[in-house]
Design an enzyme around this catalytic site. Structure first.
Site, PDB file in Angstrom:
ATOM      1  N   HIS A 185     -12.301  -2.687  -2.104  1.00 36.93           N
ATOM      2  CA  HIS A 185     -13.390  -1.730  -2.310  1.00 36.93           C
ATOM      3  C   HIS A 185     -13.782  -1.663  -3.783  1.00 36.93           C
ATOM      4  O   HIS A 185     -14.968  -1.678  -4.117  1.00 36.93           O
ATOM      5  CB  HIS A 185     -12.971  -0.341  -1.820  1.00 36.93           C
ATOM      6  CG  HIS A 185     -13.066  -0.162  -0.339  1.00 36.93           C
ATOM      7  ND1 HIS A 185     -12.299  -0.870   0.555  1.00 36.93           N
ATOM      8  CD2 HIS A 185     -13.857   0.653   0.413  1.00 36.93           C
ATOM      9  CE1 HIS A 185     -12.585  -0.496   1.788  1.00 36.93           C
ATOM     10  NE2 HIS A 185     -13.536   0.423   1.737  1.00 36.93           N
ATOM     11  N   HIS A 243      -4.272   2.740  -1.915  1.00 40.03           N
ATOM     12  CA  HIS A 243      -4.059   1.874  -3.077  1.00 40.03           C
ATOM     13  C   HIS A 243      -3.283   2.610  -4.162  1.00 40.03           C
ATOM     14  O   HIS A 243      -3.399   3.835  -4.297  1.00 40.03           O
ATOM     15  CB  HIS A 243      -5.394   1.416  -3.677  1.00 40.03           C
ATOM     16  CG  HIS A 243      -6.066   0.332  -2.901  1.00 40.03           C
ATOM     17  ND1 HIS A 243      -5.531  -0.929  -2.751  1.00 40.03           N
ATOM     18  CD2 HIS A 243      -7.245   0.323  -2.226  1.00 40.03           C
ATOM     19  CE1 HIS A 243      -6.350  -1.662  -2.021  1.00 40.03           C
ATOM     20  NE2 HIS A 243      -7.387  -0.930  -1.679  1.00 40.03           N
ATOM     21  N   ARG A 281      -9.917   5.822  -3.549  1.00 33.16           N
ATOM     22  CA  ARG A 281      -8.995   4.901  -2.886  1.00 33.16           C
ATOM     23  C   ARG A 281      -7.535   5.283  -3.153  1.00 33.16           C
ATOM     24  O   ARG A 281      -6.669   5.082  -2.300  1.00 33.16           O
ATOM     25  CB  ARG A 281      -9.254   3.460  -3.339  1.00 33.16           C
ATOM     26  CG  ARG A 281     -10.649   2.958  -3.079  1.00 33.16           C
ATOM     27  CD  ARG A 281     -11.004   3.005  -1.617  1.00 33.16           C
ATOM     28  NE  ARG A 281     -10.297   1.994  -0.845  1.00 33.16           N
ATOM     29  CZ  ARG A 281     -10.298   1.924   0.471  1.00 33.16           C
ATOM     30  NH1 ARG A 281     -10.930   2.829   1.193  1.00 33.16           N
ATOM     31  NH2 ARG A 281      -9.631   0.969   1.099  1.00 33.16           N
ATOM     32  N   ARG A 284       0.858  -1.189   0.000  1.00 36.00           N
ATOM     33  CA  ARG A 284       0.000   0.000   0.000  1.00 36.00           C
ATOM     34  C   ARG A 284       0.894   1.239   0.000  1.00 36.00           C
ATOM     35  O   ARG A 284       1.964   1.232   0.615  1.00 36.00           O
ATOM     36  CB  ARG A 284      -0.932  -0.003   1.207  1.00 36.00           C
ATOM     37  CG  ARG A 284      -1.974  -1.140   1.159  1.00 36.00           C
ATOM     38  CD  ARG A 284      -2.961  -1.026   2.304  1.00 36.00           C
ATOM     39  NE  ARG A 284      -3.883  -2.159   2.318  1.00 36.00           N
ATOM     40  CZ  ARG A 284      -5.048  -2.208   1.669  1.00 36.00           C
ATOM     41  NH1 ARG A 284      -5.412  -1.156   0.948  1.00 36.00           N
ATOM     42  NH2 ARG A 284      -5.828  -3.270   1.739  1.00 36.00           N
TER      43      ARG A 284
END
Length: 358
Positions: free
Chosen positions: A118, A177, A171, A82
Site C-alpha cells: 500500500h 505492517h 497501515r 506482519r
C-alpha cells in the site's frame, strides 16, 4: 535475529500506542488505508489522468505494475512478518504474555509484510501525479510565475507527504505492517516512479512489447518461486500464518495472496497495451474530438461510472486457478475500457450529434 526481534517489538509498542491514543481517528485511518490500496490506481487515478493527459496515464499504469512486481519480489526475498501474527508466534515475550493487538476487516493480508504494498503503490502513483502537475508550471518564465511555481511546488509536495504519512500510519494502526515496512515501501515506490521519469520508450511501446513484458514478469516471478521451492523454501509461508491468526476467517481474502496481485497487474498492463494499439483508440483519441474539453469530461465521467460497475462483478473463489484467469480478464478489461471502449463510444455519440445538428 535479535536485532529484528527488537525492531519488531518496538514496532508493536508503536502499534499499541496508535490503537490506544488514536482510537478517535479510527474511521479516518481505515479510510486512508483504502486510499493507499493499489487497486484504486486502476479504478480511480488512471481513468482521471489518462483522459487529461495520455502520457501521464500510461506512465501511471507502468509505474504501478512494475512497482507492485518489485514489491512481490522484495516480499519473497525479505520474508517480512506482519504484526498481527508475529506477536502470537514470537518467543521474545516472557511467560507467553504476548501483547494484544486489535484486528480489523482489512488487517488480515496474507502475503509477507515487507515492504508495504500500500505504501509503495501510494508513493509511486502520487509521485507521478505530483511531478506531472509540476511539469506544467515549470515552463512559466516571468518572475511572478516563478514565484507561483515555487508555491505550487511546496504545496503539492506537502500534500504528497501528508498522504504518504497518513497511509503509513493507517497501515501500522491496523496491525498489518511494522513501521520500518511502510517506510521502506514509500521510498521504494519513489525510486520506481523516478526511474520511469527517464523511460520515454513506454509511450511508443507496441502490443508485442507489452506481451513480451508481461511474459518476462510472469516467467521471472514463477521461475523464482519454483526455483526456491526446489530448494525447499516455501514462498507462500505467510498464507497459513494469516489463516491461523486472523481474528475472523471471513477477513481472509484470496485477492491479497501474492499471485493474485501478480495476475491483477499483468492483466492491467496487457489491457493497456491492447487498448493503446487498437483501432478504437486511434479513431477516438487521435481524432479532432480528442482536443475538446467536453470529450474529455464525458470520457472521465463515463470511465469512472463504468469502472464502478466492475466492483459488482464478483469472481468465484472456490477454484484458485479459475480465480486467477478471471481476475486477469477483469483487470485487462478495466484499462481497455478507459483507453478504447469509452472514448470510442463517446466519439461516436458526439459525431452522431454533430451530424444531426448539421
Amino acid at each position: 535475529s535479535i536485532k529484528m526481534d527488537l525492531l519488531h517489538s518496538n514496532g508493536v509498542l508503536i502499534i499499541q500506542h496508535l490503537q490506544r491514543d488514536y482510537r478517535a481517528y479510527q474511521d479516518f485511518l481505515n479510510f486512508m488505508s483504502h486510499v493507499g490500496d493499489p487497486r484504486n490506481i486502476f479504478s480511480i487515478y488512471f481513468p482521471l489522468w489518462f483522459q487529461l493527459n495520455q502520457v501521464v496515464g500510461t506512465k501511471m499504469i507502468w509505474v504501478a505494475v512494475i512497482g507492485d512486481w518489485f514489491n512481490l519480489i522484495f516480499k519473497w526475498i525479505l520474508f517480512g512478518h506482519r504484526p498481527y501474527w508475529w506477536v502470537q508466534e514470537t518467543m521474545i515475550y516472557p511467560n507467553q504474555s504476548s501483547p494484544c493487538l486489535e484486528q480489523f476487516p482489512i488487517t488480515c493480508e496474507t502475503g509477507p509484510g515487507s515492504p508495504s504494498g500500500h505504501a509503495m503503490g501510494s508513493s509511486c502513483v502520487w509521485y507521478v501525479m505530483v511531478t506531472a502537475a509540476l511539469s506544467y508550471t515549470v515552463r512559466w518564465k516571468d518572475k511572478s510565475a516563478v514565484t507561483l511555481h515555487r508555491l505550487t511546488w511546496s504545496f503539492l509536495w506537502s500534500i504528497f507527504w501528508i498522504i504518504q504519512i497518513s497511509v503509513c500510519i493507517s497501515r501500522v494502526f491496523i496491525a498489518t505492517h511494522f513501521p520500518h515496512q511502510v517506510i521502506l515501501g514509500v521510498f521504494a515506490g519513489i525510486l520506481v516512479a523516478e526511474a520511469f521519469e527517464h523511460t520515454p520508450a513506454i509511450q511508443t511501446a507496441s502490443l508485442r512489447m507489452y506481451i513480451k513484458t508481461n511474459l518476462f514478469l510472469f516467467i521471472f516471478a514463477l521461475g523464482f518461486y519454483l526455483a526456491l521451492k526446489l530448494l525447499d523454501i516455501d514462498l507462500l509461508w505467510s498464507v497459513p500464518k494469516a489463516k491461523k491468526w486472523c481474528a475472523n476467517p471471513d477477513w481472509i481474502n484470496i485477492d491479497t495472496t501474492p499471485f493474485a496481485g501478480l495476475v491483477r497487474n499483468l492483466g492491467a498492463l496487457f489491457g493497456l497495451g491492447l487498448g493503446l494499439n487498437s483501432e478504437m483508440f486511434i479513431t477516438s483519441c487521435k481524432g479532432k474530438n480528442s482536443c475538446k474539453l467536453s470529450f474529455r469530461i464525458l470520457c472521465i465521467a463515463a470511465s469512472l461510472a463504468t469502472l464502478q460497475l466492475y466492483n459488482f462483478v464478483k469472481i468465484p473463489t472456490h477454484t484458485e486457478y479459475l480465480f486467477y484467469v478471471l481476475s486477469f480478464c477483469k483487470s485487462a478489461a478495466m484499462p481497455l475500457t478507459v483507453v478504447a471502449l469509452v472514448p470510442y463510444c463517446v466519439h461516436s455519440l458526439m459525431r452522431t450529434t454533430e451530424k444531426k445538428l448539421n
